[in-house]
Design a protein around this motif. Sequence first.
Motif, mmCIF file in Angstrom:
data_model
loop_
_atom_site.group_PDB
_atom_site.id
_atom_site.type_symbol
_atom_site.label_atom_id
_atom_site.label_comp_id
_atom_site.label_asym_id
_atom_site.label_seq_id
_atom_site.Cartn_x
_atom_site.Cartn_y
_atom_site.Cartn_z
ATOM 1 N N ILE A 1 0.964 -1.382 -0.009
ATOM 2 C CA ILE A 1 0.302 -0.070 -0.091
ATOM 3 C C ILE A 1 1.080 0.995 0.607
ATOM 4 C CG2 ILE A 1 -1.741 1.250 1.747
ATOM 5 C CD1 ILE A 1 -2.687 -1.357 2.359
ATOM 6 N N THR A 2 0.848 2.508 -1.028
ATOM 7 C CA THR A 2 1.667 3.891 -0.962
ATOM 8 C C THR A 2 0.632 4.730 0.190
ATOM 9 O OG1 THR A 2 1.888 2.757 -3.319
ATOM 10 C CG2 THR A 2 2.307 5.034 -2.123
ATOM 11 N N ILE A 3 1.471 5.087 0.168
ATOM 12 C CA ILE A 3 1.106 6.435 1.393
ATOM 13 C C ILE A 3 1.117 7.883 1.161
ATOM 14 C CG2 ILE A 3 0.970 7.007 3.291
ATOM 15 C CD1 ILE A 3 1.332 4.478 4.629
ATOM 16 N N ASN A 4 0.678 8.212 -0.109
ATOM 17 C CA ASN A 4 0.910 10.062 -0.166
ATOM 18 C C ASN A 4 0.603 10.613 1.309
ATOM 19 O OD1 ASN A 4 2.260 8.902 -2.472
ATOM 20 N ND2 ASN A 4 0.135 9.454 -4.289
ATOM 21 N N ALA A 5 0.256 12.381 0.799
ATOM 22 C CA ALA A 5 0.533 13.310 2.183
ATOM 23 C C ALA A 5 0.318 14.661 1.322
ATOM 24 C CB ALA A 5 0.930 13.143 3.025
ATOM 25 N N LEU A 6 -0.774 15.235 1.583
ATOM 26 C CA LEU A 6 -1.209 16.750 1.469
ATOM 27 C C LEU A 6 -0.901 17.077 3.245
ATOM 28 C CD1 LEU A 6 -2.992 18.409 -1.264
ATOM 29 C CD2 LEU A 6 -2.916 19.157 1.407
ATOM 30 N N VAL A 7 -0.030 18.605 2.757
ATOM 31 C CA VAL A 7 0.141 18.344 4.502
ATOM 32 C C VAL A 7 -0.043 20.594 4.050
ATOM 33 C CG1 VAL A 7 1.969 17.263 5.427
ATOM 34 C CG2 VAL A 7 2.541 19.464 4.017
ATOM 35 N N ILE A 8 -0.388 20.575 5.116
ATOM 36 C CA ILE A 8 -0.543 22.187 5.621
ATOM 37 C C ILE A 8 0.325 22.677 6.450
ATOM 38 C CG2 ILE A 8 -2.708 24.275 6.533
ATOM 39 C CD1 ILE A 8 -4.778 21.198 5.377
ATOM 40 N N PRO A 9 1.228 23.067 6.401
ATOM 41 C CA PRO A 9 2.202 23.896 7.503
ATOM 42 C C PRO A 9 1.718 25.035 7.877
ATOM 43 C CG PRO A 9 3.715 23.959 4.877
ATOM 44 C CD PRO A 9 2.122 23.099 5.023
#
Length: 282
Positions: free
Chosen positions: A218-226
């Motif tokens: 399973i691949t884990i991607n992310a969209l982060v809001i710093p």
Amino acid sequence: MTRDSQQTGRRRPDRGQASGQAARREPPRALLPAPASLLLLGLLGLLGLLLGWPGSGYGQEQPDDQPVGLELLLAVDGSASIDSPGLAFQILGHAAAFQALADTRPELLAGPGGGGMAVALAVWSGPGNFVLWQPWRMIRSGADASAFAVALAERATAAETLPADSTAIGAALDQGMLALQDNGYIGERQVIDLVSNGFSNAGIAPEEARLRAELLGITINALVIPDEFPWLERYFMDSVIAGPDAFVVSVESGADFVGSLLRKLVREMAQAIPVPPPSPAT
């Protein structure tokens, strides 16, 4: 402006920096800086437009192990650092991104070989707080993407009913892996896509959970809001994302949120794997 980072290697993150900031995450706060409040009003206007589409429903009848090119679980941060308007903003932002796909990139939705993709949206916070907010739905056309957008928009204003809690990224990943199993679809590629504005401060370490994800393929991607922690992109690179071609998208302002989601979705759909043809009958 947004930035994309792709995983090229690993090092253990500096946990001291994260733990030293933990006390600052107690009070609920806006998801994004001031412009986001104005964008929320615009997204609420989108809600009205989307609700003009007939017959969305909240899900589809669950198929029986239907092959798809991509299973995509959208996992949205609902922890105590994000207030109710901020959570609604995230959900409406996903609705807007899928409507934009329907309007501008319908050719991508069928996927390679026409296998399509199965998509669901979950909201997570502390250990044990994981809700499959929008059940699994097959998308292979602009009409399918529009229906998914409507289903999200219909429920966005109910997001305030979810309990606020800590930020348990590892637990969210484990629950996400379970959500990808026995959901009626068999994806040639399985992806968990986290959206968050913070680091893990409860439950199991995300490094442990991502090892399990890698073992399962399973691949884990992310969209982060710093918006509070400028080092958050590096943290997700080092401690959270996993799998082939995993990446992080960093959102620099509220005005970029939907555009970043759209660009991330296009990239993930481009990584879908063709569904193999059925075996000939014997």
